[in-house]
Design an enzyme around this catalytic site. Structure first.
Site, short mmCIF file in Angstrom:
data_model
loop_
_atom_site.label_atom_id
_atom_site.label_comp_id
_atom_site.label_asym_id
_atom_site.label_seq_id
_atom_site.Cartn_x
_atom_site.Cartn_y
_atom_site.Cartn_z
CG HIS A 459 -1.84 1.04 1.34
ND1 HIS A 459 -3.02 1.06 0.61
CD2 HIS A 459 -1.79 2.20 2.01
CE1 HIS A 459 -3.65 2.17 0.87
NE2 HIS A 459 -2.93 2.88 1.72
CD GLU A 695 -6.13 -12.00 -13.60
OE1 GLU A 695 -5.51 -11.13 -12.99
OE2 GLU A 695 -7.35 -11.96 -13.76
CG ASP A 719 -3.87 -11.83 -9.61
OD1 ASP A 719 -3.58 -12.12 -8.43
OD2 ASP A 719 -4.84 -11.11 -9.90
CB CYS A 766 -4.03 -4.45 -17.54
SG CYS A 766 -4.70 -6.05 -17.09
C1 PEP Z 1 -3.25 -8.24 -12.39
O1 PEP Z 1 -3.46 -9.25 -11.73
O2 PEP Z 1 -2.15 -7.97 -12.88
C2 PEP Z 1 -4.34 -7.28 -12.63
C3 PEP Z 1 -4.19 -6.25 -13.46
O3 PEP Z 1 -5.50 -7.47 -11.94
P1 PEP Z 1 -5.72 -7.03 -10.41
O4 PEP Z 1 -4.49 -6.28 -10.00
O5 PEP Z 1 -6.95 -6.20 -10.45
O6 PEP Z 1 -5.88 -8.35 -9.75
MG MG Z 2 -5.51 -9.84 -11.28
#
Ligand code: PEP
Ligand code: MG
Length: 837
Positions: A459, A695, A719, A766
């Site tokens: 965080h 992921e 992930d 992402c």
């Molecule tokens: C990820 O897992 O990289 C992702 C973009 O999804 P989140 O961070 O929302 O789990």
């Molecule tokens: Mg994710």
């Protein structure tokens, strides 16, 4: 030829450059020794030691026959005062790599190509094993000097007849340094990937392109043209790859080095200031005095009054705490965005936890005070949760403690237990910061942040990045020993805290700070221009959002659309799910505001660390491995259908695409698609692009099978790294190792891109690394078409991409894929380049 003769007179090894009879226990020690000799002889600045060690992480400098040629990284050329060589004779030898024993360590610091003659002479030495043996044991430094200063015969190998008919390409070696150790190593690396025999010819001489010593012996200078010939089954591919490698500078040349490997103006202390190393969490340089952040724990005694009075006091205190959290939520939201603020909604939900409140009221009924009852109940909960030993739950325990102390302060009517904060600008040092602590930080007073615990996804790191405060996390307990007021320099890009810097260090760090500020201004100025690489290749740079209201902010930051809408943020912090109409309004408003730019809506990704009180799943030992993402949606068709109806209804308002999270099997994908298709037909709108998150390692490994079923993949590296490395991304101590730039993750990404290509399935990323300049370059090199990141990262990533060619990024990606750790990959970027999510 006379040019070579001139060069040989430019760099003359002297006896003082040689140290005889050295004993070293390890390769690192050898490199430190030889660097020390270069420093002592005035050839390089002290920082060159680290540069040489870093280089060794990237490339093996073992030359053969007991000789190694350690050298620094290209971007550290400014640390070289004079081109020079230093030689360590190690009669007992030192193991360079398993099976490679070195007796002559030839350290090189080369500003230009004067050292080529020495290298060429070295290869002559290599050809003569008895000479190597003699030099390894001689008591006469002059013998080593004479051997290395000797004019080499250069053209020892003749042209191979079998190559007479071989296909070839002519290429010009760029960069002032010619084919010296670094670029030659790169050439060998590229050649080594092909089965064909490959030769390099120049001026009637020939070398084996797979043998470093052979190439060095040619002594090719910058600007000279060489002929590359290949003979074998993959000759054409080999020549194409080699041509591309040479044309993009073989990892060399000032422009190339600056463009690809350096993340902004790197800064190194001029003197040997003590450095405490941690994890680079938020980029930038900060200079200031240490302020040790300490939080006293408030403890109350049991002084009960009337039961009803105590109950009323509790209710009022809970209400006050709820109001405080509302204010904090709004403040953090406007400073750092909704994602970061969401934690305070979770804190509010804790205040309403009926089980917790039942326990507290039961204690008050038993005759205790509200404050004592609250303290007891919360403390018991916290320690119960901590004992389970689950990292996610440990995070929740910390949050509960945070909320518990807040209510206790209200009940006790005291500010005691409130942490003290600096009243003048300082570098804040803390063991860890709770979300409430972080929310209180005033960016005008907090110049930099360093924590003992935590990783780049913690965080603190996320908030620091959103606020633009340079930060280091996971730096260890040594931080806590620093006295208040001690002057330090935080390099949040490198993950280093320099203690007691000299006046010269402070002056040079201030100059570097000014450079960074100037660079940020420039990045911002060009934020609306597309991310076009120098060869015209375009990378789409889009934003990750949590709320419709963030669209304007994203567009203002230069984002070209939304690559990930985390719809779960519409679901958390409320007592019931948003209705179809509410969701429709939210999605349609975003699509309209994006004015034709893409909006990728990810369907609900609840589970793991994300929860909503009204979406209940049976208790799970391992929520990250449980009913999460698409698994939950397929089990809750009511929620899934409502959301899909809202998305399809909104789809005519703009360029909306649907994306499913956490898909791990083909069956899941097909089921989700069928479900979506039935909803679409119900609504009666045209199809939209459908994609899936990659992921989970199974999805990456099965990408060949999945690719024909979707229009796009978006790789969630947060992930994907967590599941690939089997480390909880929120783990308090291991979390820092969950790095999307780990070669294991990069190899999976490569696989996904390769699976998408033949069927036209485009690939985006992402996860956090898409928002790091180094990550963005590597991903582009791997063939990723779209990068989606947190809003503050957009301008910097676009600017970075504009400085390189596709070939540069490919080369970088290839090097990254060959690394054996995330640290090695990060070393390619030299200064880390944080800035993702
Ligand atoms: C990820 O897992 O990289 C992702 C973009 O999804 P989140 O961070 O929302 O789990
Ligand atoms: Mg994710």
């Amino acid at each position: 030829m006379s040019e070579t003769a001139q060069r040989s007179t430019t760099l003359q090894l002297e006896a003082s450059d040689v140290r005889l009879n050295v004993r070293v226990a390890s390769r690192e020690e050898a490199i430190r020794e030889v660097a020390g000799l270069l420093i002592a002889n005035g050839k390089v600045a002290p920082g060159y030691v680290e540069s040489m060690l870093g280089r060794e992480q990237q490339a093996n400098t073992y030359l053969g026959h007991g000789i190694s040629i350690p050298h620094g990284m290209p971007q550290d050329r400014e640390l070289i005062r004079r081109t020079g060589i230093a030689v360590l004779q190690v009669p007992d030898g030192v193991t360079w790599n398993p099976g490679e024993r070195v007796h002559l360590v030839v350290g090189i610091a080369a500003r230009s190509d004067e050292h080529l003659q020495v290298l060429a002479s070295l290869t002559d030495v290599l050809d003569d094993p008895s000479l190597v043996d003699r030099l390894a044991t001689t008591n006469d430094a002059g013998e080593i000097v004479a051997s290395l200063n000797r004019r080499t015969s250069l053209g020892s190998a003749g042209l191979g007849d079998e190559f007479a008919e071989a296909p070839f390409v002519d290429v010009t070696i760029v960069g002032s340094g010619g084919l010296h150790a670094r670029p030659a190593t790169m050439l060998v690396e590229v050649a080594g990937r092909f089965a064909s025999e490959i030769r390099v010819q120049q001026a009637g001489r020939e070398a084996n392109a797979k043998a470093l010593a052979s190439i060095l012996k040619l002594g090719v200078e910058g600007g000279q043209t060489v002929r590359l010939l290949a003979l074998g089954p993959d000759a054409d591919a080999a020549l194409a790859a080699l041509r591309e490698a040479v044309e993009s500078g073989l990892g060399e040349g000032e422009a190339h080095d600056a463009a690809v490997t350096s993340e902004g103006p790197s800064w190194l202390p001029v003197s040997t200031a003590r450095a405490i190393m941690g994890v680079a969490a938020s980029p930038g340089l900060a200079i200031g005095p240490v302020f040790q952040f300490k939080r006293a724990r408030l403890v109350v005694e049991d002084r009960p009054r009337e039961r009803d009075e105590e109950k009323l006091r509790l209710r009022e205190a809970l209400e006050t705490a709820r109001e405080q959290l509302d204010v904090i939520h709004e403040q953090v939201k406007s400073r750092a965005g909704s994602n970061e603020a969401a934690i305070f909604r979770a804190h509010q939900a804790m205040l309403a936890d009926p089980d917790l409140l039942d326990d507290v009221y039961a204690r008050i009924e038993d005759g205790h005070s509200a404050a004592w009852s609250w303290q007891r109940t919360v403390e018991t909960r916290v320690s119960d949760v901590q004992q389970i030993g689950n990292a996610t739950l440990a995070g929740r325990a910390a949050d509960l403690h945070d909320v518990g102390q807040r209510v206790l302060r209200v009940l006790a009517g005291t500010e005691e237990g409130e942490p003290s904060l600096p009243s003048s600008p300082a570098i804040l040092v803390a063991e860890n910061l709770s979300p409430s602590d972080t929310a209180k930080l005033d960016p005008n007073l907090i110049l930099g942040l360093c924590t003992v615990l935590g990783g780049p996804t913690a965080h603190t790191a996320i908030i620091a990045r959103s606020l633009g405060i340079p930060a280091i996390v996971g730096a260890g307990a040594a931080l806590l020993e620093l006295p208040d007021g001690q002057t330090t320099i935080v390099d949040g890009s490198l993950g280093a805290l320099y203690v007691s810097p000299s006046e010269a260090d402070l002056a040079s760090a201030r100059a570097a700070q000014a450079g960074i500020a100037q660079r940020r201004d420039l990045e911002n100025e060009s934020r609306f221009a597309p991310a076009l690489l120098t060869d015209g290749h375009r990378v789409e740079v889009v934003a990750n959002l949590g709320r419709p209201s963030e669209v304007e902010q994203a567009l203002q930051a230069g984002a070209e659309g939304v690559g990930l809408l985390r719809t779960e943020l519409l679901f958390v912090g409320r007592s019931s799910a948003p209705t179809e109409e509410e969701q429709y309004q939210a999605y349609a408003e975003m699509a309209r505001n994006l004015n034709g730019l893409p909006l990728i809506i990810r369907t609900l990704d609840i589970g793991g660390d994300k929860s909503a009180p009204y979406i209940t799943v049976p208790a799970e030992e391992n929520p990250f491995l449980g009913v999460r993402g698409i698994r939950l949606c397929l089990r809750r068709p009511d929620l899934f259908r409502t959301q899909l109806r809202a998305i399809y209804r909104a789809s005519t308002a703009g360029d909306i695409k649907i994306m499913f999270p956490m898909v791990s099997t083909l069956e899941e994908l097909r089921e989700a698609k069928d479900f979506a298709e039935s909803v679409r037909q119900e609504i009666g709108v045209p199809p939209v692009e459908i994609g899936m998150m990659v992921e989970v390692p199974s999805a990456a490994l099965m990408a060949d099978e999945l690719a024909p079923e979707v229009d796009f993949f978006s790789i969630g590296t947060n992930d994907l790294a967590q599941y690939t490395l089997a480390i909880d991304r929120l783990h308090p101590t291991l979390g820092s190792q969950v790095d999307g730039l780990h070669p294991a993750v990069l190899r999976l990404i490569q696989r996904v891109v390769q699976a998408g290509e033949p069927v036209g399935t485009w690939v985006g990323v992402c996860g956090g690394i898409a928002g790091e300049p180094l990550g963005a370059l590597i991903l582009t090199g791997l063939g990723v078409a779209e990068l989606s990141m947190s809003i503050p990262s957009v301008a910097a990533v676009k600017a970075r991409l504009r400085q390189v060619s596709r070939a540069d990024t490919r080369m970088l990606a290839e090097r990254a894929l060959r690394c054996s750790s995330a640290a090695e990959v990060r070393a390619l970027g030299r200064s880390g380049g944080s800035g993702g999510e």
